[in-house]
Design a protein around this motif. Sequence first.
Motif, PDB file in Angstrom:
ATOM      1  N   GLN A   2      65.056  -7.436  35.504  1.00 50.36           N
ATOM      2  CA  GLN A   2      64.244  -8.368  36.279  1.00 50.36           C
ATOM      3  C   GLN A   2      62.792  -7.877  36.294  1.00 50.36           C
ATOM      4  O   GLN A   2      62.519  -6.720  36.600  1.00 50.36           O
ATOM      5  CB  GLN A   2      64.754  -8.475  37.709  1.00 50.36           C
ATOM      6  N   VAL A   3      61.872  -8.778  35.942  1.00 45.89           N
ATOM      7  CA  VAL A   3      60.454  -8.436  35.924  1.00 45.89           C
ATOM      8  C   VAL A   3      59.814  -9.000  37.173  1.00 45.89           C
ATOM      9  O   VAL A   3      59.982 -10.175  37.490  1.00 45.89           O
ATOM     10  CB  VAL A   3      59.758  -9.011  34.664  1.00 45.89           C
ATOM     11  N   LYS A   4      59.092  -8.182  37.909  1.00 42.54           N
ATOM     12  CA  LYS A   4      58.394  -8.639  39.098  1.00 42.54           C
ATOM     13  C   LYS A   4      56.901  -8.678  38.800  1.00 42.54           C
ATOM     14  O   LYS A   4      56.351  -7.742  38.233  1.00 42.54           O
ATOM     15  CB  LYS A   4      58.654  -7.712  40.282  1.00 42.54           C
ATOM     16  N   THR A   5      56.293  -9.779  39.191  1.00 43.84           N
ATOM     17  CA  THR A   5      54.853  -9.935  39.002  1.00 43.84           C
ATOM     18  C   THR A   5      54.169  -9.705  40.340  1.00 43.84           C
ATOM     19  O   THR A   5      54.598 -10.241  41.360  1.00 43.84           O
ATOM     20  CB  THR A   5      54.524 -11.351  38.492  1.00 43.84           C
ATOM     21  N   ARG A   6      53.132  -8.931  40.306  1.00 46.81           N
ATOM     22  CA  ARG A   6      52.365  -8.661  41.512  1.00 46.81           C
ATOM     23  C   ARG A   6      50.982  -9.253  41.349  1.00 46.81           C
ATOM     24  O   ARG A   6      50.294  -8.979  40.379  1.00 46.81           O
ATOM     25  CB  ARG A   6      52.263  -7.171  41.749  1.00 46.81           C
ATOM     26  N   PHE A   7      50.566 -10.066  42.302  1.00 46.51           N
ATOM     27  CA  PHE A   7      49.259 -10.703  42.272  1.00 46.51           C
ATOM     28  C   PHE A   7      48.348  -9.970  43.244  1.00 46.51           C
ATOM     29  O   PHE A   7      48.690  -9.787  44.409  1.00 46.51           O
ATOM     30  CB  PHE A   7      49.379 -12.180  42.676  1.00 46.51           C
ATOM     31  N   VAL A   8      47.195  -9.547  42.750  1.00 39.38           N
ATOM     32  CA  VAL A   8      46.226  -8.853  43.593  1.00 39.38           C
ATOM     33  C   VAL A   8      44.936  -9.658  43.577  1.00 39.38           C
ATOM     34  O   VAL A   8      44.322  -9.855  42.529  1.00 39.38           O
ATOM     35  CB  VAL A   8      45.953  -7.419  43.078  1.00 39.38           C
ATOM     36  N   ASP A   9      44.540 -10.147  44.737  1.00 44.81           N
ATOM     37  CA  ASP A   9      43.308 -10.922  44.866  1.00 44.81           C
ATOM     38  C   ASP A   9      42.147  -9.956  45.057  1.00 44.81           C
ATOM     39  O   ASP A   9      42.068  -9.247  46.056  1.00 44.81           O
ATOM     40  CB  ASP A   9      43.402 -11.866  46.058  1.00 44.81           C
ATOM     41  N   THR A  10      41.269  -9.906  44.082  1.00 41.46           N
ATOM     42  CA  THR A  10      40.118  -8.995  44.153  1.00 41.46           C
ATOM     43  C   THR A  10      38.822  -9.744  44.421  1.00 41.46           C
ATOM     44  O   THR A  10      37.740  -9.173  44.300  1.00 41.46           O
ATOM     45  CB  THR A  10      39.977  -8.199  42.839  1.00 41.46           C
ATOM     46  N   GLY A  11      38.909 -11.020  44.793  1.00 41.24           N
ATOM     47  CA  GLY A  11      37.711 -11.821  45.033  1.00 41.24           C
ATOM     48  C   GLY A  11      36.800 -11.231  46.086  1.00 41.24           C
ATOM     49  O   GLY A  11      35.579 -11.318  45.987  1.00 41.24           O
ATOM     50  N   CYS A  12      37.364 -10.616  47.103  1.00 35.24           N
ATOM     51  CA  CYS A  12      36.544 -10.040  48.163  1.00 35.24           C
ATOM     52  C   CYS A  12      35.896  -8.723  47.740  1.00 35.24           C
ATOM     53  O   CYS A  12      34.997  -8.236  48.414  1.00 35.24           O
ATOM     54  CB  CYS A  12      37.385  -9.839  49.423  1.00 35.24           C
ATOM     55  N   ASP A  13      36.349  -8.151  46.638  1.00 34.53           N
ATOM     56  CA  ASP A  13      35.767  -6.890  46.167  1.00 34.53           C
ATOM     57  C   ASP A  13      34.412  -7.079  45.511  1.00 34.53           C
ATOM     58  O   ASP A  13      33.584  -6.176  45.532  1.00 34.53           O
ATOM     59  CB  ASP A  13      36.697  -6.216  45.155  1.00 34.53           C
ATOM     60  N   TRP A  14      34.159  -8.233  44.935  1.00 31.62           N
ATOM     61  CA  TRP A  14      32.911  -8.412  44.189  1.00 31.62           C
ATOM     62  C   TRP A  14      32.002  -9.487  44.780  1.00 31.62           C
ATOM     63  O   TRP A  14      30.902  -9.699  44.284  1.00 31.62           O
ATOM     64  CB  TRP A  14      33.190  -8.705  42.715  1.00 31.62           C
ATOM     65  N   THR A  15      32.415 -10.133  45.834  1.00 32.15           N
ATOM     66  CA  THR A  15      31.558 -11.133  46.465  1.00 32.15           C
ATOM     67  C   THR A  15      30.999 -10.574  47.766  1.00 32.15           C
ATOM     68  O   THR A  15      31.644  -9.769  48.435  1.00 32.15           O
ATOM     69  CB  THR A  15      32.325 -12.429  46.766  1.00 32.15           C
ATOM     70  N   LYS A  16      29.822 -10.987  48.106  1.00 34.60           N
ATOM     71  CA  LYS A  16      29.152 -10.535  49.322  1.00 34.60           C
ATOM     72  C   LYS A  16      28.482 -11.727  49.987  1.00 34.60           C
ATOM     73  O   LYS A  16      28.176 -12.726  49.339  1.00 34.60           O
ATOM     74  CB  LYS A  16      28.078  -9.486  48.983  1.00 34.60           C
ATOM     75  N   PRO A  17      28.206 -11.612  51.289  1.00 32.80           N
ATOM     76  CA  PRO A  17      27.482 -12.686  51.967  1.00 32.80           C
ATOM     77  C   PRO A  17      26.078 -12.832  51.384  1.00 32.80           C
ATOM     78  O   PRO A  17      25.510 -11.876  50.855  1.00 32.80           O
ATOM     79  CB  PRO A  17      27.393 -12.216  53.420  1.00 32.80           C
ATOM     80  N   ILE A  18      25.533 -14.024  51.502  1.00 35.27           N
ATOM     81  CA  ILE A  18      24.156 -14.274  51.086  1.00 35.27           C
ATOM     82  C   ILE A  18      23.297 -14.255  52.339  1.00 35.27           C
ATOM     83  O   ILE A  18      23.572 -14.980  53.305  1.00 35.27           O
ATOM     84  CB  ILE A  18      24.021 -15.626  50.367  1.00 35.27           C
ATOM     85  N   TYR A  19      22.282 -13.412  52.340  1.00 36.18           N
ATOM     86  CA  TYR A  19      21.365 -13.306  53.475  1.00 36.18           C
ATOM     87  C   TYR A  19      20.026 -13.912  53.082  1.00 36.18           C
ATOM     88  O   TYR A  19      19.577 -13.754  51.952  1.00 36.18           O
ATOM     89  CB  TYR A  19      21.155 -11.843  53.874  1.00 36.18           C
ATOM     90  N   VAL A  20      19.398 -14.595  54.008  1.00 35.76           N
ATOM     91  CA  VAL A  20      18.057 -15.144  53.786  1.00 35.76           C
ATOM     92  C   VAL A  20      17.142 -14.593  54.860  1.00 35.76           C
ATOM     93  O   VAL A  20      17.582 -14.261  55.965  1.00 35.76           O
ATOM     94  CB  VAL A  20      18.048 -16.692  53.805  1.00 35.76           C
ATOM     95  N   SER A  21      15.881 -14.474  54.518  1.00 34.29           N
ATOM     96  CA  SER A  21      14.913 -13.996  55.505  1.00 34.29           C
ATOM     97  C   SER A  21      14.221 -15.189  56.141  1.00 34.29           C
ATOM     98  O   SER A  21      14.323 -16.327  55.673  1.00 34.29           O
ATOM     99  CB  SER A  21      13.883 -13.066  54.848  1.00 34.29           C
TER     100      SER A  21
END
Length: 53
Positions: A2-21
């Motif tokens: 039996q093969v198990k697939t593991r899904f890892v969401d890395t979207g939060c690792d490379w995205t950051k909030p956008i700040y404006v002055s």
Amino acid sequence: MQVKTRFVDTGCDWTKPIYVSENDVLSDETARAILAHNKAGAAQCGWKPAAKK
């Protein structure tokens, strides 16, 4: 075998909030896009508002 697939969401690792002055000049469309991005990040990644200086 039996093969198990593991899904890892890395979207939060490379995205950051956008700040404006205060000096930034944004179109309404750009302001809405930034707000949508930051709201999605808060909901999905747990982003917190930046501390005011």
